[in-house]
Design a protein around this motif. Structure first.
Motif, PDB file in Angstrom:
ATOM      1  N   GLY A  91       0.807  -1.213   0.000  1.00 54.43           N
ATOM      2  CA  GLY A  91       0.000   0.000   0.000  1.00 54.43           C
ATOM      3  C   GLY A  91       0.841   1.265   0.000  1.00 54.43           C
ATOM      4  N   VAL A  95       1.352   4.321  -2.908  1.00 57.78           N
ATOM      5  CA  VAL A  95       1.320   5.764  -2.657  1.00 57.78           C
ATOM      6  C   VAL A  95       2.568   6.421  -3.235  1.00 57.78           C
ATOM      7  CG1 VAL A  95       1.389   7.554  -0.875  1.00 57.78           C
ATOM      8  CG2 VAL A  95      -0.140   5.591  -0.611  1.00 57.78           C
ATOM      9  N   GLN A  98       2.650   7.005  -7.015  1.00 56.61           N
ATOM     10  CA  GLN A  98       1.774   7.986  -7.655  1.00 56.61           C
ATOM     11  C   GLN A  98       2.059   9.420  -7.237  1.00 56.61           C
ATOM     12  OE1 GLN A  98      -2.049   6.491  -6.482  1.00 56.61           O
ATOM     13  NE2 GLN A  98      -2.064   7.562  -4.542  1.00 56.61           N
ATOM     14  N   ASN A 174      -6.008   6.112   6.882  1.00 55.68           N
ATOM     15  CA  ASN A 174      -6.969   5.141   6.353  1.00 55.68           C
ATOM     16  C   ASN A 174      -7.339   5.485   4.904  1.00 55.68           C
ATOM     17  OD1 ASN A 174      -6.942   3.664   8.761  1.00 55.68           O
ATOM     18  ND2 ASN A 174      -8.499   4.965   9.670  1.00 55.68           N
ATOM     19  N   ARG A 175      -8.603   5.495   4.554  1.00 54.26           N
ATOM     20  CA  ARG A 175      -8.979   5.757   3.165  1.00 54.26           C
ATOM     21  C   ARG A 175      -8.754   7.206   2.767  1.00 54.26           C
ATOM     22  NH1 ARG A 175     -14.302   3.794   0.668  1.00 54.26           N
ATOM     23  NH2 ARG A 175     -13.059   4.361  -1.152  1.00 54.26           N
ATOM     24  N   ASP A 177      -6.067   8.627   2.873  1.00 58.00           N
ATOM     25  CA  ASP A 177      -4.786   8.643   2.169  1.00 58.00           C
ATOM     26  C   ASP A 177      -4.920   8.255   0.696  1.00 58.00           C
ATOM     27  OD1 ASP A 177      -2.943   9.584   3.941  1.00 58.00           O
ATOM     28  OD2 ASP A 177      -2.354   7.633   4.709  1.00 58.00           O
ATOM     29  N   GLU A 178      -6.058   7.705   0.287  1.00 59.30           N
ATOM     30  CA  GLU A 178      -6.216   7.275  -1.098  1.00 59.30           C
ATOM     31  C   GLU A 178      -6.038   8.427  -2.084  1.00 59.30           C
ATOM     32  OE1 GLU A 178      -9.996   5.447  -1.569  1.00 59.30           O
ATOM     33  OE2 GLU A 178      -9.444   3.597  -0.547  1.00 59.30           O
ATOM     34  N   ALA A 179      -6.447   9.613  -1.661  1.00 63.26           N
ATOM     35  CA  ALA A 179      -6.388  10.765  -2.564  1.00 63.26           C
ATOM     36  C   ALA A 179      -5.003  11.374  -2.647  1.00 63.26           C
ATOM     37  CB  ALA A 179      -7.388  11.833  -2.106  1.00 63.26           C
TER      38      ALA A 179
END
Length: 239
Positions: A91, A95, A98, A174-175, A177-179
């Motif tokens: 994971g 990160v 990208q 958590n989510r 961090d997806e952005a």
């Protein structure tokens, strides 16, 4: 696999426009949320933290590299993590893969740093192998991860400095961090935001017109936008 219906070009455009209304609502809501972040209270960082970097020991203040803002992502690369010693966790590696060119953050007086518990020799070997040489990556040597909510899971902390005083301004994990990874997503979690004059920011915050500060990542300077680019933007606004 049950697919959506096949429609005509006009029907497709009508469906896209209906969805666009909701997408615009989401954009405005995201902008409003970022404006609230810029009004978050600041937490003074009173404790001294030490990191190992490529050139030796560094303080939290050193990580700013002289800039006003700092973003620290806690990446899991250390003994016991899946992938060690060849890789960081899948994971955290996604990160890192990208992350946009950090020169654009630097142009907004913001530094991005990754931090792990692996020794520098292992970090440098991994960065070279994975092509992450543009991201500063330091070694945590004390309770930084525990104190800032990233000892058991990844997370991104934002800081700002006033001279030698450092303040924590935001945290996401958590989510959330997806952005992360894109220039805009990073700036939107900072205390100063994108620093563009369309933003709803407190009085006195640094702001410049949008587009005018953008540049090629290898041509930023004290005058970031070229005269030709400024003229092009001015012409577009007139039209």
């Amino acid at each position: 696999m049950k697919t959506p219906p096949i429609v005509s070009a006009q029907e497709w455009e009508n469906a896209r426009r209906q969805l666009l209304v909701k997408e615009k609502e989401l954009t405005r809501a995201r902008d409003a949320l970022a404006a609230e972040r810029r009004r978050m209270p600041w937490l003074a960082v009173e404790k001294t933290y030490t990191f190992d970097g490529p050139a030796g020991q560094m303080s939290l203040l050193d990580l700013f590299e002289g800039r006003r803002q700092l973003i620290v992502y806690r990446a899991f690369f250390e003994p016991g993590v899946h992938g060690w010693p060849d890789h960081a966790c899948p994971g955290c590696s996604l990160v890192a893969d990208q992350v946009a060119h950090v020169a654009h953050l630097h142009a907004r007086d913001t530094t991005l740093v990754f931090a792990s518990r692996a020794p520098q020799a292992d970090i440098e070997r991994m960065r070279a192998r994975m092509g992450w040489t543009g991201i500063p990556w330091v070694t945590i040597t004390d309770e930084f991860d525990l104190d800032f909510g990233v000892d058991q899971w990844h997370g991104t902390n934002a800081f700002i400095r006033d001279g030698s005083k450092v303040f924590r301004t935001y945290f996401v994990n958590n989510r959330g961090d997806e952005a992360m990874g894109g220039t805009w997503s990073y700036l939107d979690i900072t205390a100063l935001g994108r620093q563009e004059d369309w933003e709803d920011s407190p009085e006195g915050y640094p702001q410049t017109p949008p587009y005018e500060w953008w540049n090629w990542h290898d041509e930023y300077s004290d005058a970031p936008a070229t005269a030709a680019w400024k003229a092009k933007i001015a012409g577009a606004r007139t039209e």
